[in-house]
Design a protein around this motif. Sequence first.
Motif, PDB file in Angstrom:
ATOM      1  N   ASN A  67       0.902  -1.286   0.003  1.00 14.28           N
ATOM      2  CA  ASN A  67       0.013  -0.054   0.000  1.00 14.28           C
ATOM      3  C   ASN A  67       0.815   1.306   0.069  1.00 14.28           C
ATOM      4  O   ASN A  67       0.519   2.062  -0.766  1.00 14.28           O
ATOM      5  CB  ASN A  67      -0.816  -0.148   1.005  1.00 14.28           C
ATOM      6  N   ASP A  68       1.973   1.344   0.844  1.00 14.75           N
ATOM      7  CA  ASP A  68       2.989   2.341   0.773  1.00 14.75           C
ATOM      8  C   ASP A  68       3.437   2.551  -0.639  1.00 14.75           C
ATOM      9  O   ASP A  68       3.398   3.701  -0.942  1.00 14.75           O
ATOM     10  CB  ASP A  68       3.997   2.129   2.015  1.00 14.75           C
ATOM     11  N   ALA A  70       2.207   1.517  -3.606  1.00 16.52           N
ATOM     12  CA  ALA A  70       1.266   2.058  -4.213  1.00 16.52           C
ATOM     13  C   ALA A  70       0.973   3.570  -4.169  1.00 16.52           C
ATOM     14  O   ALA A  70       0.723   4.363  -5.093  1.00 16.52           O
ATOM     15  CB  ALA A  70      -0.104   1.289  -4.186  1.00 16.52           C
ATOM     16  N   GLU A  71       0.949   4.041  -2.954  1.00 10.18           N
ATOM     17  CA  GLU A  71       0.953   5.592  -2.596  1.00 10.18           C
ATOM     18  C   GLU A  71       1.965   6.294  -3.129  1.00 10.18           C
ATOM     19  O   GLU A  71       1.629   7.514  -3.779  1.00 10.18           O
ATOM     20  CB  GLU A  71       0.729   5.604  -1.087  1.00 10.18           C
ATOM     21  N   ARG A  75      -0.739   5.083  -7.348  1.00  7.63           N
ATOM     22  CA  ARG A  75      -1.425   3.986  -7.782  1.00  7.63           C
ATOM     23  C   ARG A  75      -2.141   3.339  -6.550  1.00  7.63           C
ATOM     24  O   ARG A  75      -2.375   2.042  -6.514  1.00  7.63           O
ATOM     25  CB  ARG A  75      -0.552   2.720  -8.503  1.00  7.63           C
ATOM     26  N   ARG A  76      -2.656   4.027  -5.859  1.00  8.76           N
ATOM     27  CA  ARG A  76      -3.290   3.565  -4.497  1.00  8.76           C
ATOM     28  C   ARG A  76      -4.589   2.599  -4.904  1.00  8.76           C
ATOM     29  O   ARG A  76      -5.161   3.040  -5.667  1.00  8.76           O
ATOM     30  CB  ARG A  76      -4.008   4.799  -3.517  1.00  8.76           C
ATOM     31  N   GLY A  77      -4.458   1.529  -4.140  1.00 14.59           N
ATOM     32  CA  GLY A  77      -5.606   0.451  -4.514  1.00 14.59           C
ATOM     33  C   GLY A  77      -5.327  -0.258  -5.709  1.00 14.59           C
ATOM     34  O   GLY A  77      -6.142  -1.164  -6.070  1.00 14.59           O
TER      35      GLY A  77
END
Length: 159
Positions: A67-68, A70-71, A75-77
């Motif tokens: 998640n970090d 992706a953030e 590209r969160r989620g």
Amino acid sequence: MAGMINQLIDVLNEQHTRCEELHGLALEKKDVIVQNNIDELQKITNLENMVISQNNRLERQRVSLTNDIAEVLGRRGQLNDLASVIEAMEGQPQQDDLREIGVKLRGILTKLKEANDLNQVLIENALDYVDYSLNVIRTSAQAELTEYPDSAGSKPNRN
């Protein structure tokens, strides 16, 4: 970013190690099931539960790191599995390391699944045998209870 990716690789390597431990325990469990050693089976099951708990802790770390990452990539989620993380790492030096650990994880998970499937079949067979044995005992006990001598005291009658 590189630090998070390296941490992710470390967590994945540790998960791989835990899966190898589970595979080894599954192989031991097979022998114990065949030998019908209930005490040893309980010990192995307790060890498996400990390793699974460790792996669950690692999985929470993996999800958090993913998640970090992706953030940071905006590209969160969207990075829900290792394949999507590897794809997102295009051009990063750690991409090959992620691919390598992905292959290793898939390999050990396949072996672990095969070992667990075999153990499940062995346990089901053992339970079927126990069920069959209990039915034989019940049938024999019922037959003994329904037998009684006739009025002349000769052969028993069956109802």
